[in-house]
Design an enzyme around this catalytic site. Structure first.
Site, PDB file in Angstrom:
ATOM      1  N   PHE A  79       0.857  -1.184   0.000  1.00 42.92           N
ATOM      2  CA  PHE A  79       0.000   0.000   0.000  1.00 42.92           C
ATOM      3  C   PHE A  79       0.892   1.232   0.000  1.00 42.92           C
ATOM      4  O   PHE A  79       1.707   1.405   0.914  1.00 42.92           O
ATOM      5  CB  PHE A  79      -0.867  -0.043   1.259  1.00 42.92           C
ATOM      6  CG  PHE A  79      -1.916   1.036   1.362  1.00 42.92           C
ATOM      7  CD1 PHE A  79      -2.989   1.085   0.475  1.00 42.92           C
ATOM      8  CD2 PHE A  79      -1.849   1.990   2.372  1.00 42.92           C
ATOM      9  CE1 PHE A  79      -3.969   2.050   0.600  1.00 42.92           C
ATOM     10  CE2 PHE A  79      -2.827   2.957   2.501  1.00 42.92           C
ATOM     11  CZ  PHE A  79      -3.892   3.006   1.613  1.00 42.92           C
ATOM     12  N   ARG A 105      11.072 -16.736  38.415  1.00 42.98           N
ATOM     13  CA  ARG A 105      12.110 -15.915  39.038  1.00 42.98           C
ATOM     14  C   ARG A 105      11.807 -15.709  40.527  1.00 42.98           C
ATOM     15  O   ARG A 105      10.693 -15.328  40.887  1.00 42.98           O
ATOM     16  CB  ARG A 105      12.158 -14.563  38.323  1.00 42.98           C
ATOM     17  CG  ARG A 105      13.020 -13.535  38.990  1.00 42.98           C
ATOM     18  CD  ARG A 105      14.495 -13.804  38.755  1.00 42.98           C
ATOM     19  NE  ARG A 105      15.330 -12.766  39.344  1.00 42.98           N
ATOM     20  CZ  ARG A 105      16.645 -12.723  39.233  1.00 42.98           C
ATOM     21  NH1 ARG A 105      17.269 -13.650  38.533  1.00 42.98           N
ATOM     22  NH2 ARG A 105      17.335 -11.758  39.785  1.00 42.98           N
ATOM     23  N   GLU A 107      -0.698   3.911  10.410  1.00 43.94           N
ATOM     24  CA  GLU A 107      -2.147   3.682  10.219  1.00 43.94           C
ATOM     25  C   GLU A 107      -2.962   4.524  11.198  1.00 43.94           C
ATOM     26  O   GLU A 107      -3.889   4.046  11.852  1.00 43.94           O
ATOM     27  CB  GLU A 107      -2.476   2.191  10.327  1.00 43.94           C
ATOM     28  CG  GLU A 107      -1.701   1.396   9.291  1.00 43.94           C
ATOM     29  CD  GLU A 107      -2.456   0.240   8.715  1.00 43.94           C
ATOM     30  OE1 GLU A 107      -3.704   0.250   8.760  1.00 43.94           O
ATOM     31  OE2 GLU A 107      -1.803  -0.669   8.193  1.00 43.94           O
TER      32      GLU A 107
END
Lengths: 404, 257
Positions: free
Chosen positions: A123, A270, A365
């Site tokens: 595009f 962790r 966008e």
């Protein structure tokens, strides 16, 4: 109201998830580091049918609905943003534009090979000097007999060096006071004389993808490649963005999930001060917010997908979904690094890649600022969506799945 | 060529298994097609692609087994049958084998029946051989490659710890397939649509024409293995040789070697 996905939706989700877990996730970190697109990605997506997922079977696609497209994008970006970017430009911005605005001849010539994955679409709207300010783009298309001569440069074009067909918007009328009415859309094949392309390196994110430029110098394009009427380019571009943004928002939803999953795993493994860090309230807060944002983004995307299926105008809802999901994915990625501590700062874990990838989608966008203004304008009554000459067709399973 | 592939629904291999009140639990992890069975479906489909014919997916299980069946259909099987009988809950391997063999006969037999190597839930791996015995057919297990297949004979390579063994058998035959056979395909999108719409016939054990088989092996108790206690010790030294020597001594002392 039915919140359930259909069996088809769930099976497609699983299939795409299996594909990304087997063929993308194990090696994507290396391709990101090399700043190259893995050569197998595009052909494989085409071969598997992903590149035509929501295009009617009669046009070479797989015949699934728009919600499926969103689910596919979520799964792809869970693995890496570059795969969803492929869907944004090839499908959302190009192929769906053809489905909405193309003539039957154009659908046969361009949409069919694209949906089959034999050719890739891109595009070309953004230019070096025009991003959000679309109406001021400077590429030109001058009529010459039955052809147009195109000149100009398009910038930040995803799949620039991979695409065969670029949906380009250029100016055909220089006299109009309302500049947006002087724009026209064309399908430009990248093998035409005068078209040159290149990739941009040194990007913050989407490093395992192709982002580049498309330059046009006296490129002769036949009238048959004009998409829509002269002067409809702006409307076409904006309606293509309604579809591109949908894929971006859906992908960002997947990125939030990826951040959430990585953070949950790490927080359970962790230990600090003698217990898993998931036990600490400030870690819980980060994870709780990621979970909330994932749900919210997903619901906004599903609403937009449902509206597309129904044939309802969804510019406002798609903008909202894209705006929220991309902003939330950026925050989720940043917090995922925080959960991982110093390890999140290294590429030993994927969360730093998630953060770098998430930043692009709050810019392209429609930047978050553009969407903020759009939503305010809708609320204030300053903006109303007018009917288009060609609306995105509602999903009709019979039409979509009929092999003709 | 007519091929029946037997598939089973199992907890996802990533599920965390636990034992609660003597029963195995996998929490809310999804149920999926037994991963080994995907290789079986792949082998069955490749055989019919080369020879022509149809692949029928057969499963014994409850409603959840439809997921496995639909997966097989989406991969390319042409039809499917589910034997769903609550009386089979907790059945042992021989009872399962009896029902599967009866169902295969009711289907009208086959040229080849294909299984995965084993199911990842119970890990027994005896069903293919038992079904072959009940049908009176040869069993070729642990197949890693089908070297040749005609309408009357199959030559296959078996993966064994010590190497490969080539075997030949007359059809009809029962095969079990191992991972070396090759990656199973993903379901195709068209296959997914077909599978989602497929209506799967359900039979009870009585429908297969046999009486309900009783279990000869039961599970009086199930327990989780005791958690291992792991301690870390860092071997230090002034150079790699010294560290290696200390490590070797430690390994001998702990009787690891």
């Amino acid at each position: 109201m039915d919140f359930n996905l259909t069996e088809e939706h769930r099976m497609v989700q699983k299939m795409v998830r299996d594909f990304t877990h087997k063929e993308v996730i194990p090696t994507i970190g290396e391709w990101d580091r090399k700043q190259e697109m893995a050569p197998h990605i595009l052909p494989r997506m085409g071969e598997l049918g992903i590149l035509g997922i929501n295009i009617p079977v009669r046009y070479g696609g797989q015949g699934f609905d728009y919600i499926t497209l969103g689910l596919v994008c979520e799964e792809l970006e869970y693995a890496d943003s570059t795969l969803r970017v492929v869907m944004s430009v090839h499908m959302g911005l190009n192929s769906m534009g053809l489905l909405q605005w193309g003539t039957e001849d154009q659908k046969q010539r361009f949409l069919v090979p694209q949906a089959k994955g034999e050719k890739y679409g891109a595009f070309g709207l953004t230019e070096p000097g025009a991003g959000s300010d679309v109406a001021n783009l400077t590429s030109t298309a001058v009529k010459d007999g039955r052809d147009y001569i195109l000149n100009g440069e398009k910038m930040w074009i995803s799949l620039a060096t991979k695409a065969h067909n670029v949906l380009v918007v250029a100016r055909t009328d220089f006299s109009l006071e309302k500049k947006s009415n002087g724009l026209t859309a064309f399908m430009v094949e990248t093998d035409r004389d005068g078209v040159t392309v290149g990739d941009i390196h040194g990007k913050l994110g989407v490093r395992a993808g192709s982002t580049g430029w498309v330059a046009m110098q006296d490129v002769r394009i036949p009238e048959e490649n004009r998409i829509g009427e002269e002067g409809e380019g702006f409307k076409i571009a904006m309606s293509c963005l309604d579809n591109g943004r949908y894929t971006v928002g859906a992908g960002a939803t997947g990125l939030i999930r990826a951040c959430l999953d990585a953070s949950v795993k790490y927080a359970n493994e962790r230990e600090a001060f003698g217990r898993p860090i998931g036990n600490f309230q400030l870690i819980k807060q980060k994870i709780g917010i990621m979970k909330r944002d994932y749900d919210m983004a997903r619901m906004l995307i599903l609403r937009a997908g449902w509206m597309k299926n129904q044939g309802l105008r969804n510019t406002m809802e798609t903008s909202m979904a894209k705006w929220f999901a991309t902003d939330a994915s950026f925050k989720a990625a940043s917090e995922a690094i925080q959960v991982h501590g110093a390890y999140g700062f290294s590429d030993e874990y994927p969360v730093e890649r998630f953060l770098r990838n998430s930043k692009g989608a709050v810019i392209y966008e429609g930047s978050s600022e553009v969407h903020t203004l759009l939503q305010a304008d809708y609320a204030l009554g300053y903006r109303k969506d007018r009917p288009l000459r060609c609306e995105l067709p509602a999903y009709d399973p019979d039409f979509w799945q009929d092999e003709v | 060529m007519k091929i029946i592939v037997c598939v089973k629904q199992v907890p996802d291999s990533a599920a965390a298994m636990s034992v609660e009140d003597g029963k195995i639990s996998w929490g809310d992890a999804p149920l999926v097609i037994n991963p080994w069975d995907e290789y079986a479906v792949e082998a069955a489909l490749r055989l019919t692609e080369a020879q022509g014919g149809d692949v029928i997916a057969l499963s014994l299980g409850d409603e959840n087994a439809k997921e496995a069946i639909k997966h097989a259909l989406a991969m390319g099987c042409s039809e499917a049958i589910l034997v769903n009988d609550p009386a089979m809950a907790g059945a042992d391997t021989q009872a399962v084998a009896r029902v599967l063999a009866a169902a295969i006969q009711k289907i009208g037999g086959a040229d080849i029946v294909v299984f995965g190597k084993q199911a990842i839930d119970s890990d027994v791996g005896a069903t293919p051989s038992m079904v072959a015995r009940l049908l009176g057919w040869p069993a070729v297990t642990l197949v890693s490659e089908i070297v040749e297949c005609t309408q009357s004979e199959i030559k296959a390579s078996r993966a064994m710890e010590e190497g490969r063994q080539q075997v030949a058998a007359e059809l009809p035959v029962v095969l079990s397939i191992v991972k070396d056979y090759g990656e199973p395909r993903y379901p195709s999108f068209m296959g997914i649509r077909k599978a989602a719409r497929a209506s799967v016939p359900e039979w009870t054990v009585a429908d297969t024409g046999i009486d309900l088989p009783s279990a000869v092996v039961t599970w009086p108790n199930v327990m989780a293995p005791p958690e291992r206690e792991v301690t870390n010790e860092i071997i230090e030294g002034s150079n790699p040789e010294e560290i290696a020597a200390k490590l070797a001594d430690k390994i001998m002392e702990e009787k690891v070697l």
